[in-house]
Enzyme design. Structure first.
Site, PDB file in Angstrom:
ATOM      1  N   PHE A   4    -123.597  18.293 -65.603  1.00 20.33           N
ATOM      2  CA  PHE A   4    -123.292  18.865 -66.910  1.00 20.33           C
ATOM      3  C   PHE A   4    -124.581  19.117 -67.663  1.00 20.33           C
ATOM      4  O   PHE A   4    -125.612  18.485 -67.409  1.00 20.33           O
ATOM      5  CB  PHE A   4    -122.369  17.945 -67.721  1.00 20.33           C
ATOM      6  CG  PHE A   4    -122.935  16.591 -68.027  1.00 20.33           C
ATOM      7  CD1 PHE A   4    -123.662  16.355 -69.191  1.00 20.33           C
ATOM      8  CD2 PHE A   4    -122.733  15.530 -67.153  1.00 20.33           C
ATOM      9  CE1 PHE A   4    -124.190  15.107 -69.474  1.00 20.33           C
ATOM     10  CE2 PHE A   4    -123.258  14.267 -67.433  1.00 20.33           C
ATOM     11  CZ  PHE A   4    -123.979  14.059 -68.585  1.00 20.33           C
ATOM     12  N   CYS A   5    -124.526  20.064 -68.588  1.00 22.97           N
ATOM     13  CA  CYS A   5    -125.628  20.326 -69.516  1.00 22.97           C
ATOM     14  C   CYS A   5    -125.030  20.321 -70.919  1.00 22.97           C
ATOM     15  O   CYS A   5    -124.025  19.654 -71.167  1.00 22.97           O
ATOM     16  CB  CYS A   5    -126.359  21.616 -69.171  1.00 22.97           C
ATOM     17  SG  CYS A   5    -125.357  23.119 -69.170  1.00 22.97           S
ATOM     18  N   TRP A   6    -125.620  21.051 -71.847  1.00 19.32           N
ATOM     19  CA  TRP A   6    -125.138  20.997 -73.227  1.00 19.32           C
ATOM     20  C   TRP A   6    -123.793  21.706 -73.388  1.00 19.32           C
ATOM     21  O   TRP A   6    -122.823  21.126 -73.878  1.00 19.32           O
ATOM     22  CB  TRP A   6    -126.177  21.594 -74.160  1.00 19.32           C
ATOM     23  CG  TRP A   6    -125.703  21.816 -75.575  1.00 19.32           C
ATOM     24  CD1 TRP A   6    -125.755  22.974 -76.279  1.00 19.32           C
ATOM     25  CD2 TRP A   6    -125.113  20.853 -76.455  1.00 19.32           C
ATOM     26  NE1 TRP A   6    -125.226  22.800 -77.538  1.00 19.32           N
ATOM     27  CE2 TRP A   6    -124.824  21.501 -77.670  1.00 19.32           C
ATOM     28  CE3 TRP A   6    -124.783  19.507 -76.320  1.00 19.32           C
ATOM     29  CZ2 TRP A   6    -124.233  20.845 -78.748  1.00 19.32           C
ATOM     30  CZ3 TRP A   6    -124.185  18.848 -77.400  1.00 19.32           C
ATOM     31  CH2 TRP A   6    -123.928  19.520 -78.599  1.00 19.32           C
TER      32      TRP A   6
END
Length: 352
Positions: free
Chosen positions: A93-95
């Site tokens: 996941f990222c932002w």
């Protein structure tokens, strides 16, 4: 190709420990806030992220993408090696679930390393946490440890937690000891980190008939306590630890270790110096300067913390609190255990 997963599907997998969470944001983003238990394998480091972001704003989206591809191409072999070390099902996941996690998942799939990608990124997780706190399903009662500063409340909770009692260590979640000196020697957690740890613990203890936690104010360091938790504290049984002054001073010296943080202790004291008699404040300042920490702690307790506590303690009626007079921390731990339910026995589900 990689698969996508939504936060509602991911939470049960996390709670069953069936998945490894991998945050591909930069180290500073990860340090500021991430999902509990996640590891960090950054797509960009902080300098690279800043560079790509500047190009995005000042040149164009396409130019930023090209520069990002140049950076990650050079790092790809190491990235692959890092992911190969991790066993089990993986979720990246990222932002916002955008370029960094999508590109990472795509590159990994080309190397036959399957990962899932969290749709919406950590932003969706944060929304889920906020929803959990706004509409909590509280299935438990509470027993609150109360008492004067230095009575060892946190140490009691930690000891009980090790024995399997249902404990909410709020100061641990905030990474702050709850006093004006509480930040010394640690890095307090921000509100997002505190909230995520609180929700995690709430869900772990959902089926417990009660929880134990320490009487705190509305804030612990950088973190605010949710209103429903303050309300629960206010209507719950208070076990008030009454420990001799000598033992309280020992507990504080052991917990805060002022000899290692003499300058920081002085800085913190200056914030409250004007809230006590001038001659007492002068003596505390002298004690801190000369390393006479026992005297400084005793005076702080007598002329600052004890009077503040006695003011707030008056809000609880006698029928809602039980005073436990103890001689030391070991006796306090045993006495608290004697006054709380022992889980697993239907005939012993009420405090003594």
């Amino acid at each position: 190709m990689f698969s996508n997963i939504v936060i509602e599907e991911l939470i049960p997998l996390i709670e069953k420990e069936d998945v490894v969470l991998i945050d591909v944001r930069s180290p500073s983003e990860y340090k500021n806030f991430s999902m509990p238990g996640s590891i960090n394998i950054p797509f960009f480091d902080d300098a690279e992220r800043a560079e790509v972001g500047t190009i995005y704003k000042q040149v164009s989206v396409d130019a930023a993408k090209e520069r990002g591809l140049e950076i990650i191409s050079a790092k790809l072999p190491e990235l692959i090696r890092e992911f190969k070390k991790i066993e089990g099902d993986k979720v990246v996941f990222c932002w916002r679930g955008g370029m960094r996690s999508r590109t990472t998942a795509t590159l990994l799939s080309l190397m036959d390393i399957h990962v899932s990608r969290l749709e919406g990124g950590i932003r969706e997780y944060r929304k889920w946490v906020v929803d959990q706190l706004d509409q909590p399903e509280i299935a438990f009662d509470a027993i609150v440890l109360n008492g004067l500063t230095g009575a060892g409340k946190t140490r009691i909770l930690k000891a009980l937690q090790k024995e399997g009692y249902p404990v909410m260590d709020l100061e641990g979640m905030a990474n702050h000891k709850g006093s004006i000196f509480g930040h010394i020697g640690v890095e307090p957690h921000n509100q997002k980190v505190f909230d995520s740890l609180l929700v995690k613990k709430m869900r772990e203890l959902h089926d417990s008939p009660y929880v134990l936690f320490e009487a705190e104010g509305n804030r612990i360091g950088k973190a605010a306590i949710p209103p429903w938790l303050s309300d629960l504290k206010g209507r719950s049984l208070q076990l008030v630890i009454d420990m001799p002054m000598e033992e309280r001073v020992k507990e504080i010296l052991k917990d805060y270790q002022p000899e290692q943080y003499q300058e920081e202790c002085m800085e913190a004291f200056l914030w409250i110096k004007t809230r006590m008699p001038q001659d007492v404040a002068a003596q505390i300042e002298k004690d801190l300067e000369t390393g006479n920490f026992s005297s400084a702690v005793r005076l702080l307790l007598e002329y600052y913390y004890d009077s503040r506590y006695k003011h707030t303690a008056l809000q609880y009626p006698d029928t809602q609190k039980k005073v436990l007079k103890v001689r030391n921390i070991d006796e306090a731990i045993q006495t608290v255990k004697d006054h709380i339910p022992r889980l697993g026995r239907e005939d012993d589900q009420q405090p003594v």
